[in-house]
Design a protein around this motif. Structure first.
Motif, PDB file in Angstrom:
ATOM      1  N   VAL A   6      32.445 -10.104  12.438  1.00  0.00           N
ATOM      2  CA  VAL A   6      30.804  -9.212  12.054  1.00  0.00           C
ATOM      3  C   VAL A   6      31.780  -7.917  12.121  1.00  0.00           C
ATOM      4  N   SER A  15      27.929  -3.568  15.857  1.00  0.00           N
ATOM      5  CA  SER A  15      29.313  -4.742  15.513  1.00  0.00           C
ATOM      6  C   SER A  15      30.063  -4.627  16.580  1.00  0.00           C
ATOM      7  N   ILE A  44      28.861  -6.850   8.787  1.00  0.00           N
ATOM      8  CA  ILE A  44      28.629  -5.556   9.536  1.00  0.00           C
ATOM      9  C   ILE A  44      28.699  -3.985   8.988  1.00  0.00           C
TER      10      ILE A  44
END
Length: 191
Positions: A44, A140, A48
């Protein structure tokens, strides 16, 4: 100093999971094991941050000048899906065990509202490029921190005695609520 303030605000104060309650599906679904949670958190962070880095110039230099800002959601989703596909192919080739442990949640990063939310938050706040990247990295990193901490707590809870009515998701939600209250203590730090 302003970029650090933006980062801390996104990382702790306005944590995407515990303050904004965005990205709850992978938060509950992938947090049963610390190794899976860490892998998801790192994926992630990459998705992101890279998405925000690519979306800011696309929005600023293509969508706004051509007066087609209304297409931002579909354009953002397409770009995010491309980045996630790249991450998935990389993990499948070089990190097979992590790829298998993340299962269906890896392709679901594409529809993870935390990813789309991060880039939309950047656009709505009218951040410059550096601010957008700092905000996305903070969002993130905050996601990764919280999902990892939560997974370690869930592992510990699973080895202890829990009343039958609270086993599984109910005790996980109670734990998440307590974490949210703890993170509310950071409210005085950021912007």
């Amino acid at each position: 100093m302003e970029l650090f303030s933006i980062f801390i605000g996104a990382f702790l104060v306005q944590n995407i999971i515990l303050s904004l309650f965005t990205g709850m599906c992978p938060f509950i679904g992938v947090s049963k094991k610390a190794s899976s949670a860490l892998g998801m958190g790192l994926a992630v962070i990459f998705v992101i941050t890279l998405s925000a880095t690519l979306i800011w110039p696309l929005y600023t230099f293509v969508l706004v000048p051509n007066n087609i800002e209304f297409m931002r959601t579909i354009v953002f989703i397409l770009l995010i899906a491309t980045v996630v596909q790249f991450v998935e192919m990389f993990m499948k080739k070089y990190m097979k065990s992590l790829y298998k442990s993340l299962g269906i949640y890896l392709p679901l990063i594409t529809t993870n509202c935390a990813v789309l939310g991060a880039v939309i938050f950047n656009v709505n706040r009218n951040l410059d490029f550096g601010g957008a990247v700092a905000n996305a990295f903070g969002i993130s990193a905050g996601f990764a921190l919280v999902i990892y901490l939560f997974s370690t707590m869930r592992e510990r809870i699973d080895t202890n005695t829990v009343p039958r009515g609270f086993k599984g998701v109910p005790i996980a939600l109670v734990t998440a609520a307590i974490m949210a209250m703890a993170f509310a203590g950071f409210a005085g730090l950021g912007s």
